[in-house]
Write a protein that holds these residues in place. Structure first.
Motif, short mmCIF file in Angstrom:
data_model
loop_
_atom_site.label_atom_id
_atom_site.label_comp_id
_atom_site.label_asym_id
_atom_site.label_seq_id
_atom_site.Cartn_x
_atom_site.Cartn_y
_atom_site.Cartn_z
N PRO A 1 31.32 -37.29 7.13
CA PRO A 1 31.89 -36.16 7.86
C PRO A 1 30.93 -34.99 7.93
O PRO A 1 30.21 -34.70 6.97
N LEU A 2 30.88 -34.33 9.07
CA LEU A 2 30.01 -33.17 9.23
C LEU A 2 30.33 -32.12 8.17
O LEU A 2 31.47 -32.01 7.72
N GLN B 1 23.80 -35.24 2.05
CA GLN B 1 25.14 -35.68 1.69
C GLN B 1 25.80 -34.63 0.80
O GLN B 1 25.13 -33.85 0.13
N PRO B 2 27.15 -34.63 0.79
CA PRO B 2 27.86 -33.64 -0.04
C PRO B 2 27.88 -34.08 -1.50
O PRO B 2 27.69 -35.25 -1.82
N PHE B 3 28.08 -33.11 -2.38
CA PHE B 3 28.29 -33.43 -3.79
C PHE B 3 29.38 -32.53 -4.35
O PHE B 3 29.78 -31.54 -3.74
N ASP C 1 29.44 -28.22 -1.09
CA ASP C 1 28.07 -28.20 -1.57
C ASP C 1 27.35 -29.44 -1.07
O ASP C 1 27.90 -30.55 -1.10
N TRP C 2 26.08 -29.26 -0.63
CA TRP C 2 25.31 -30.35 -0.04
C TRP C 2 23.93 -30.44 -0.67
O TRP C 2 23.34 -29.42 -1.04
N THR D 1 25.10 -39.67 10.45
CA THR D 1 24.59 -40.73 9.58
C THR D 1 23.19 -40.39 9.10
O THR D 1 22.44 -39.69 9.77
N ASN D 2 22.88 -40.88 7.93
CA ASN D 2 21.52 -40.76 7.39
C ASN D 2 20.66 -41.92 7.87
O ASN D 2 21.18 -42.99 8.17
N PRO D 3 19.32 -41.72 7.92
CA PRO D 3 18.61 -40.46 7.69
C PRO D 3 18.76 -39.51 8.87
O PRO D 3 18.98 -39.95 9.99
N ILE D 4 18.60 -38.20 8.59
CA ILE D 4 18.77 -37.23 9.67
C ILE D 4 17.45 -36.95 10.38
O ILE D 4 17.46 -36.44 11.51
#
Length: 324
Positions: A318-319, A295-297, A274-275, A8-11
């Motif tokens: 998801p990781l 996060q992914p994009f 891609d992240w 979860t964010n924030p990391i």
């Protein structure tokens, strides 16, 4: 115990996140206020333990206010690009860009201070370098360039409009051409607050296309966001401003995620995803209290990035694919 499959964010706390991917490892760099630290990890969600690799000198142009370092790898050496100044505190009118070079392939150094990079309009006079931050190198068509955020001219106030510039590099530690302005904060979505900014440019390349993703609006406000420049053709001259097309905003905050900006990019450990790594404000109160998110994009049909919406804090993601 079952292995975690989400995060979860924030990391983590912090700002101006930078990640460089080489092989199966991720290399992170960060300012320590009076110097620069580096960490290495096999995970995107965990930067590992930072190790200080450089202390700002006691005298000189780069003795204080060390900002937004980026670590890059070229030809067997690590290079760290950063901004710093000669006087502490506001107004931040002395910021210039410099570069460090590692003695070997060890990202933890030692590093040699290669000096200030030239960011002005008269290469014959090194003393004429102009205010510059967020400098980042990019290879386009086999040629190395520097992109950064700067002022039109040096001023005695930091309430000065910031633009995006590009210049050719002879090698990773040398700018060998006068700067060319690529972008000014002119679009409605880049303006509207107390100060118009274009900053934090980051190159993003995909299927032969080159993009510059940058931050705009005010970094201390919740309206901070990302814009995009795209090189119109793969063979276009990057030094011609007419060859770049602007669009945006391409990534904005929400009522739950405020002031998104200053990003960097990486692939998942297996190369399938891609992240985007970016920072956001912790509250709507003006200021620079920020945390770092990931996060992914994906990509649109036309080949441009689709960053989607900022994922709220606490929502499972998801990781990255292949991360253990």
């Amino acid at each position: 115990m079952a292995q975690e499959t989400t995060f979860t964010n924030p990391i983590r706390d912090g700002a101006d996140p930078w990640v460089y991917q080489k092989g199966k490892r991720y290399y992170y760099s960060m300012s320590t206020g009076d110097g620069i630290a580096v960490s290495v990890s096999e995970r995107l969600t965990d930067q590992g333990t930072p190790v200080k690799v450089w202390n700002a000198p006691e005298t000189g142009w780069n003795k204080v206010t060390v900002w937004a370092p980026e670590i890059h790898y070229f030809n067997g050496h690590w290079y760290i690009y950063y901004a710093a100044g000669m006087e502490p505190g506001s107004p931040f009118i002395h910021q210039r860009s410099g570069v460090l070079k590692s003695a070997s392939e060890d990202p933890f150094g030692p590093y040699e201070d290669m000096g200030m990079l030239y960011t002005g309009d008269d290469l014959s006079d090194p003393r004429s370098a102009i205010w510059a931050i967020d400098l980042s190198p990019v290879v386009i068509q086999g040629q190395l360039y520097a992109i950064w955020s700067g002022w039109k001219e040096n001023r005695d106030t930091d309430k000065t409009k910031q633009h995006l510039y590009i210049a050719i590099m002879c090698d990773p530690a040398t700018i060998c051409g006068n700067r060319v302005k690529l972008s000014s904060p002119e679009e409605p979505w880049e303006r509207g607050g107390p100060l118009d900014l274009n900053e934090g440019p980051q190159a993003l390349q995909h299927q032969g296309k080159t993009f510059i993703i940058y931050s705009t609006r005010e970094s201390w406000l919740k309206e901070y966001r990302l814009g995009q420049l795209q090189l119109k053709e793969a063979t276009s001259d990057p030094l011609n401003p007419d060859n770049w097309e602007k669009s945006g905003p391409v990534f904005m905050g929400t009522n739950e995620v405020l002031g998104v900006g200053h990003c960097s990019f990486a692939k998942s450990p297996d190369g399938r995803e891609d992240w985007i790594l970016y920072h956001s404000k912790k509250s709507a109160t003006p200021g620079w209290d920020r945390d770092i998110r990931l996060q992914p994009f994906t990509w649109k049909v036309d080949g441009s990035p689709d960053f989607g919406q900022a994922v709220p804090a606490g929502v499972p993601i998801p990781l990255p694919s292949g991360e253990q």
